[in-house]
Each structure stands twice: as C-alpha cells, then as structure tokens.
Write an enzyme that holds these catalytic residues in place. Structure first.
Site, mmCIF file in Angstrom:
data_model
loop_
_atom_site.group_PDB
_atom_site.id
_atom_site.type_symbol
_atom_site.label_atom_id
_atom_site.label_comp_id
_atom_site.label_asym_id
_atom_site.label_seq_id
_atom_site.Cartn_x
_atom_site.Cartn_y
_atom_site.Cartn_z
ATOM 1 N N ASP A 1 48.572 32.820 18.584
ATOM 2 C CA ASP A 1 49.258 32.654 17.303
ATOM 3 C C ASP A 1 50.141 33.825 16.861
ATOM 4 O O ASP A 1 51.289 33.608 16.490
ATOM 5 C CB ASP A 1 48.232 32.332 16.210
ATOM 6 C CG ASP A 1 48.892 31.860 14.916
ATOM 7 O OD1 ASP A 1 49.964 31.250 15.010
ATOM 8 O OD2 ASP A 1 48.349 32.116 13.844
ATOM 9 N N CYS B 1 57.164 25.002 1.042
ATOM 10 C CA CYS B 1 55.858 24.549 1.529
ATOM 11 C C CYS B 1 54.732 25.316 0.835
ATOM 12 O O CYS B 1 54.775 26.547 0.715
ATOM 13 C CB CYS B 1 55.796 24.750 3.033
ATOM 14 S SG CYS B 1 54.191 24.406 3.771
ATOM 15 N N CYS C 1 50.010 17.021 4.756
ATOM 16 C CA CYS C 1 50.795 16.369 5.809
ATOM 17 C C CYS C 1 49.992 16.208 7.094
ATOM 18 O O CYS C 1 50.244 15.298 7.883
ATOM 19 C CB CYS C 1 52.107 17.110 6.059
ATOM 20 S SG CYS C 1 51.927 18.770 6.757
#
Length: 352
Positions: A143, A223, A253
């Site tokens: 990540d 967001c 989402c």
C-alpha cells in the site's frame, strides 16, 4: 505436456500452496507492467490536480507509472489478497447516530503491519522454490509504496477495478487488502480478470457527496474517505452535513456492490473490531494521551487527534442529539486547535 511447462505449473502450484499456509486468500502472478491506458488515466488525474493534499502521488509519478520504474530488475509480480470481509453490512452503521462510524478496514489492527508481516515471511520461503540459480532477488510492497496495486491485481486476475475505482472480486466482493512482491525472475503468469460491473451503477448513486465525476473516475477531494483521513484543514460545511456519523473513511460505495453477496467473513482475527461500539460520547472526550493509547495498533493513529476529534465533532453535529452539547462546549472553551474549534462551533450551532 513438456518438462518445462510441467515445471512452470509446479512452480505456480507451490507458490499458491505456500501462500495459503500463510493465510493469504488469493495469490496470482502477472508481468510487472501497467497498460498505457491506465498510465494515461493516472496522468490525467494528476494534471487535473484531483489528488488534493495527497501530493505524494505527484511526487512519485514516474515510479508509480510502472513497477519497472520502481525497480528496473523486476520481471514478475506476485499479487496477494487478504480478505477483510466484515460480519455485518457496514451500511447499517450509517443510521447509528450515537456511534462514530469507522471504515471496515480500520476497525481492527493496522492492516499494513499485519499484511507486511505475513508478506515478508511468505517472501522468505520463496527462495527454496525459485532460487535454484542462487540469483533470486525480490521486493515486498504493501500500500504505502509508489505502486499501482489495483491495476496489477486486475492484470493478475484477483478482480477488476469497478466503477468506484476500487477492486471488486467475484469471490470476496469489495473486501481485499492487496500486497505485491516483485521478483527479478520470470514466473508463469495468470490470466487477467474482465470487468463485470455491467450496467450497474449502485456505487455511483450511493455516494453521499457525489464524488464520482463519471464511472471509473473519482474526485477524491469530495470523497468522505479523503476528507476524514487525508485532508488536514477545515472541512467545508457543504460536506460536513453529508458526512453523517462517518468519522474515519466511508464504505458506502464498497458495501452497496452486488458482488458482496459472495463475500466471506475474514479469517484474520486481527481485522476484527478492536472496539465494538466506538461510542461517540467516549471518542469526543479523548485527549492526546488517551487517543494514542486507544488507537495504538490502529491505522487511525496516523491521522492524529486533531483530525479525528474534528471528525467526531462533525458527527455530533449531525446526530441531532443535544447530549453532545456539553462536550462540544468543553472543546470550545478549552481546545486550542482552530480546526477542532471550527468543527465544534458548527456542530454546537446545529444542536439547537
């Protein structure tokens, strides 16, 4: 089947079996190459400055566009997935105004540390399988590295990037952490996954802040995950009202995706909730010491108390519950952070 092909299949089988022994839920292999269309899309994202305060995306543009730019010796990429599927539908938490709503991925221990520990141990065991010529070298990434993991995961066949830009898996729905091991050795690759979103646009329609520019395109600056985690300033009133009780990330989402009907509960106990309640009443009272103590093993610790309490104040303001006015008043009288004071004042004025 000739000997070379048989040996290649044996290698893939051994790598897969090894990954299972370390608790990984899926393991596939691809070339360390990012398609030109993905690179161009990333360049457009940067050119339009949609990254907001995430300026590291721009600073690492060259390395991020291709794993080979990151490590020129790379010849293969092993992409691994770790399921963090929740027990309950995260959307149910949106209605619990007495809770601070924390994204599923951050309910348990910091996945970076959990995943990277597994990945390093797994990588060390690859040498007996792949190091027959004694020249094997590898790099491990989880990540935080300048690597486009989701396109690599799609190329390897773990899933596809849905219209919400996140990875979707036929087997695990929306809930896969991703890790990558780059090798300086060619290994037989798997087939890429196709897009199976079809005409569905549930993820686009549910977004509380209308952050999607178009299918497969997001403006992170709108967001809630960006606003609550990456953004360090005073959040606009336009967004504060739409944040509801979400204080760290947003799963809307992800959770609405129909493919979640195939999702499974994570088998990694460290991803289970550290705190079953995350009571807003308790969270609002955290000082610097208690914040660090409570979230010592959590990814939440990274954002610091200031952003976290800012987010909690906003959730209190959206709760319609005057019980929080006492704590908001305490913050207004004693807090020094302008960011927290701004959010606390907005929240206090809402609870009339």
């Amino acid at each position: 089947m000739n000997n070379k092909k048989q040996n290649n299949e044996d290698i893939k089988t051994k790598i897969n079996l090894l990954s299972k022994s370390f608790g990984f839920d899926v393991c596939k292999i691809t070339k360390p190459e990012i398609p030109n269309k993905v690179q161009k899309k990333f360049q457009k994202f940067l050119k339009n400055k949609l990254y907001g305060e995430m300026d590291w995306l721009k600073k690492t543009e060259y390395r991020r566009k291709s794993p080979i730019n990151l490590w020129p010796e790379a010849k293969s990429a092993i992409v691994l997935g770790l399921n963090y599927g929740p027990k309950d539908n995260p959307l149910l938490k949106n209605k619990k105004n007495d809770l601070g709503n924390i994204s599923v991925y951050a309910n348990g221990e910091d996945y970076h540390k959990v995943f990277k520990g597994k990945l390093k141990r797994f990588a060390s065991k690859l040498f007996p399988i792949l190091n027959k010529d004694k020249l094997l070298d590898l790099k491990v990434f989880v990540d935080t590295a300048p690597l486009l993991e989701k396109p690599l995961a799609q190329l390897a066949g773990l899933g596809w990037q849905g219209k919400h830009t996140n990875l979707v898996s036929k087997e695990f729905g929306s809930w896969l952490f991703l890790g990558v091991i780059l090798l300086n050795k060619e290994v037989p690759v798997d087939f890429p996954e196709n897009d199976h979103c079809g005409s569905c646009k549930a993820c686009l329609d549910i977004c509380p802040t209308e952050a999607f520019i178009a299918p497969y395109e997001i403006d992170p600056r709108k967001c809630i995950s960006y606003l609550t985690i990456e953004y360090s300033g005073k959040i606009s009133e336009v967004f504060m009202e739409k944040m509801g009780n979400r204080i760290y990330g947003c799963d809307d989402c992800l959770a609405i995706c129909p493919w979640n009907k195939f999702a499974k509960l994570s088998s990694e106990i460290k991803f289970y909730e550290i705190d079953k309640e995350f009571s807003l009443d308790i969270l609002l009272s955290l000082d610097e010491f208690s914040f660090k103590k409570k979230f010592a093993k959590s990814p939440i610790k990274r954002i610091g108390r200031e952003r976290f309490i800012r987010n909690c104040c906003i959730a209190a303001g959206n709760s319609k519950n005057k019980i929080y006015k006492k704590q908001l008043k305490y913050l207004l009288d004693n807090e020094k952070s302008e960011i927290i004071l701004y959010a606390a004042n907005w929240a206090n004025n809402r609870l009339v």
